[in-house]
Scaffold this active site. Structure first.
Site, PDB file in Angstrom:
ATOM      1  N   HIS A 107      13.020  -7.536   2.384  1.00 57.33           N
ATOM      2  CA  HIS A 107      13.755  -6.278   2.245  1.00 57.33           C
ATOM      3  C   HIS A 107      14.643  -6.027   3.467  1.00 57.33           C
ATOM      4  O   HIS A 107      14.330  -5.191   4.315  1.00 57.33           O
ATOM      5  CB  HIS A 107      12.779  -5.116   2.026  1.00 57.33           C
ATOM      6  CG  HIS A 107      12.190  -5.107   0.658  1.00 57.33           C
ATOM      7  ND1 HIS A 107      10.986  -4.514   0.365  1.00 57.33           N
ATOM      8  CD2 HIS A 107      12.634  -5.623  -0.511  1.00 57.33           C
ATOM      9  CE1 HIS A 107      10.722  -4.668  -0.925  1.00 57.33           C
ATOM     10  NE2 HIS A 107      11.707  -5.341  -1.472  1.00 57.33           N
ATOM     11  N   CYS A 115       4.226 -14.388   0.534  1.00 63.12           N
ATOM     12  CA  CYS A 115       3.537 -14.521   1.824  1.00 63.12           C
ATOM     13  C   CYS A 115       2.055 -14.848   1.575  1.00 63.12           C
ATOM     14  O   CYS A 115       1.406 -14.210   0.728  1.00 63.12           O
ATOM     15  CB  CYS A 115       3.651 -13.214   2.610  1.00 63.12           C
ATOM     16  SG  CYS A 115       2.705 -13.284   4.150  1.00 63.12           S
ATOM     17  N   GLU A 159       5.475  -5.521  -4.025  1.00 62.81           N
ATOM     18  CA  GLU A 159       4.151  -6.073  -3.701  1.00 62.81           C
ATOM     19  C   GLU A 159       3.075  -5.359  -4.527  1.00 62.81           C
ATOM     20  O   GLU A 159       2.152  -6.004  -5.055  1.00 62.81           O
ATOM     21  CB  GLU A 159       3.854  -5.918  -2.204  1.00 62.81           C
ATOM     22  CG  GLU A 159       2.528  -6.567  -1.834  1.00 62.81           C
ATOM     23  CD  GLU A 159       2.113  -6.309  -0.385  1.00 62.81           C
ATOM     24  OE1 GLU A 159       2.995  -6.245   0.494  1.00 62.81           O
ATOM     25  OE2 GLU A 159       0.899  -6.163  -0.150  1.00 62.81           O
ATOM     26  N   THR A 194      -0.015  -4.605   2.017  1.00 66.50           N
ATOM     27  CA  THR A 194      -0.122  -5.157   3.378  1.00 66.50           C
ATOM     28  C   THR A 194       0.696  -4.408   4.424  1.00 66.50           C
ATOM     29  O   THR A 194       0.510  -4.631   5.618  1.00 66.50           O
ATOM     30  CB  THR A 194       0.348  -6.627   3.393  1.00 66.50           C
ATOM     31  OG1 THR A 194       1.682  -6.672   2.885  1.00 66.50           O
ATOM     32  CG2 THR A 194      -0.558  -7.515   2.575  1.00 66.50           C
ATOM     33  N   SER A 219       9.264  -1.380   3.461  1.00 63.48           N
ATOM     34  CA  SER A 219       8.091  -0.522   3.606  1.00 63.48           C
ATOM     35  C   SER A 219       7.587  -0.523   5.048  1.00 63.48           C
ATOM     36  O   SER A 219       7.320   0.531   5.631  1.00 63.48           O
ATOM     37  CB  SER A 219       6.998  -1.005   2.658  1.00 63.48           C
ATOM     38  OG  SER A 219       5.797  -0.340   2.910  1.00 63.48           O
TER      39      SER A 219
HETATM   40 FE1  SF4 Z   1       3.368 -11.342   5.231  1.00 59.96          FE
HETATM   41 FE2  SF4 Z   1       2.769  -9.187   6.660  1.00 59.96          FE
HETATM   42 FE3  SF4 Z   1       5.116 -10.341   6.946  1.00 59.96          FE
HETATM   43 FE4  SF4 Z   1       4.565  -9.028   4.683  1.00 59.96          FE
HETATM   44  S1  SF4 Z   1       4.767  -8.145   6.735  1.00 59.96           S
HETATM   45  S2  SF4 Z   1       5.563 -11.006   4.851  1.00 59.96           S
HETATM   46  S3  SF4 Z   1       2.362  -9.503   4.484  1.00 59.96           S
HETATM   47  S4  SF4 Z   1       3.125 -11.251   7.445  1.00 59.96           S
END
Ligand code: SF4
Length: 506
Positions: free
Chosen positions: A243, A298, A328, A364, A423
């Site tokens: 994003h 991820c 997500e 997450t 986010s």
């Molecule tokens: Fe992975 Fe955390 Fe990065 Fe999201 S913020 S892509 S969950 S490491």
């Protein structure tokens, strides 16, 4: 109050600028230099006088504003050119704060571009315009160079409202109308220059560490780059790979095509799933269309997916603490099949059904304390609820929230680099804003000059999806407003790396 000197070549330009300034513009003076580099140099020689008793040393910041001619073909009459540098007499005078000024002018409704300005000692026409354009210049004038030289180490701004272009010469029937529009634009430039001056001053920039890209984002971007390299463009990407506006635009320029749904992808095409993950329904749809899928989900999101599947297979209600509409959250709820339900706040917990054992998971990228509050509400109503061992909030989110908390304690204002749909960037703003005023910006141009007025300590961080170069750009632009000392507040050093999926390498 910063002593700002605004220089204009013509009386008509100076009057337009003054018209836009407040009736009593404080430390701001507008002078007429006369046309051409010699007159401008003479005006600069005398600009130390006239600041009133006890105000020795002349201006503290110098701005040049007026009409100008375009050499770059992308400029149109009425456009406003903010000089990124001034080229004159074999020297280059940088204007590092140009992106800040350009952003403020754009918010004032002006059509703005940023680029090099050349000062010539004669009217530039025909082939010479083409030569300057080929050298990367955007516009030309006859006064800014000597004024920039005299400004020396003072903050410098140069703004030219374009009145003639290679395709619209100065002497044409349309000149009068263009002149009226240009005067109106100059009147709008005046107050913006006053805000630029108010933001001037020495400051400390506190950098949060860790900040910017996490391992999951780096991996997702690398997957798209590798796909472009191995398969050639176009490579289709379902949703934004991460994003961030700049990441998406950059990959788009290199041949990635971002789609909302798979029916926009030609059958059999190479298709990347974004870092936020997808639901099983999306995987099935991709298989039906024979798409060659590379999954950039991820691994930490995949871990939450696995938990969702396990809890659902045990016959539990799978309560996901997350944000409605976020990709997500949609992917994780999809993994829970019909057993998944979303809660966003502690209040939502009261409406959960009590017909089977309960489990809970988290998006997450949540704010830790808010997620903990909702989890406590779930455990309060369902004491036997099963959840993740600690929480599902990833290391990158946790570290960035801790580091922004640390800089916010010491800052007059906090800038968070990230896009509005990110986010984890939004959570950083919320966490910082409890301690200091905090703002989300996509890049330097998004910073309102008013936020910097009187801000002697600026906290700076970036969400996990924002490129680190954007942070460097902001520091460079702030240096155009005065001396900047940079300090880092280190909460953790990250060394996490994720391996690439096999399909990305085949
Ligand atoms: Fe992975 Fe955390 Fe990065 Fe999201 S913020 S892509 S969950 S490491």
């Amino acid at each position: 109050m910063t002593r700002l000197l605004i220089c204009a070549a013509l009386g008509i330009e100076a009057r337009a600028i003054r018209r836009g300034l407040p009736a009593h513009p404080g430390g701001t003076r507008v002078i007429v230099t006369g046309v051409g580099p010699r007159r401008a140099a003479r005006a600069a020689a005398g600009w130390g006088a006239g600041w009133g008793s006890g105000r020795g040393g002349g201006p503290e910041a110098v701005a040049v504003a007026g009409f100008g001619g375009a050499v770059d073909r992308s400029l149109r009459p009425g456009d406003v050119l903010v000089a990124s540098e001034v080229r004159f007499g074999g020297r280059v005078h940088p204007c590092p704060s140009a992106p800040l000024l350009a952003g403020e002018l754009a918010r004032a409704g002006l059509p703005v571009k940023v680029g090099p300005l050349v000062t010539a000692d004669h009217v530039v026409r025909g082939a010479e315009r083409h030569r300057l354009a080929a050298e990367g210049a955007y516009a030309v004038d006859m006064e800014t160079g000597p004024l920039a030289r005299a400004a020396a180490s003072r903050p410098l701004a140069a703004v030219r409202v374009i009145v003639d272009t290679p395709g619209a010469p100065l002497l044409s029937p349309a000149t009068l109308a263009r002149g009226v529009a240009a005067r109106r634009a100059l009147a709008a430039v005046g107050p913006v220059l006053a805000r630029w001056a108010a933001a001037i001053g020495p400051r400390t920039v506190l950098l949060a560490e860790p900040r910017s890209f996490c391992a999951g984002v780096e991996r997702a971007i690398e997957i798209v780059e590798l796909a472009l390299e191995r398969h050639g463009p176009p490579v289709y990407v379902r949703k934004q790979i991460v994003h961030n506006l700049h990441v998406v635009e950059d990959l788009g320029r290199r041949g990635a095509v971002f789609v909302d749904e798979l029916d926009e992808v030609p059958a059999g095409a190479v298709t990347v799933f974004s870092a936020h993950g997808v639901s099983p329904e999306v995987r099935k749809a991709a298989a039906r269309r024979g798409l060659r899928v590379i999954d950039a989900t991820c691994p930490l999101v995949s871990k939450v997916h696995a938990e969702a599947r396990r809890f659902a297979s045990e016959g539990r209600l799978v309560v996901l603490i997350g944000h409605a509409g976020h990709e997500e959250a949609e992917g994780t709820l999809g993994e829970a099949g019909g057993s998944g339900v979303l809660v966003q706040t502690a209040d939502d917990v009261a409406a959960l059904p009590a017909d089977r054992p309960v489990s809970y998971l988290m998006q997450t990228t949540l704010a830790e304390d808010e997620a903990a509050e909702v989890a406590a509400a779930i455990r309060g109503r369902f004491p036997d609820a099963r959840g993740p061992r600690r929480n599902d909030i990833c290391y990158a989110t946790t570290n960035r929230q801790a580091s922004v908390r640390a800089i916010a304690e010491e800052s007059d204002v906090v800038l968070v680099v990230g896009s509005v749909n990110s986010s984890n960037s939004l959570r950083l703003v919320e966490v910082a804003d409890r301690r200091s005023p905090a703002h989300l910006v996509d890049d330097t141009g998004g910073i309102a000059l008013g936020w910097l007025a009187g801000a002697r300590t600026v906290g700076l961080t970036a969400g996990a999806s924002a490129p680190p170069s954007l942070v460097d750009d902001i520091v460079a632009a702030l240096r155009g407003l005065g001396e900047v000392s940079v300090e880092e507040r280190v909460i953790a050093r990250e060394s996490v790396r994720f391996s690439l999926p096999g399909e990305a390498l085949s």
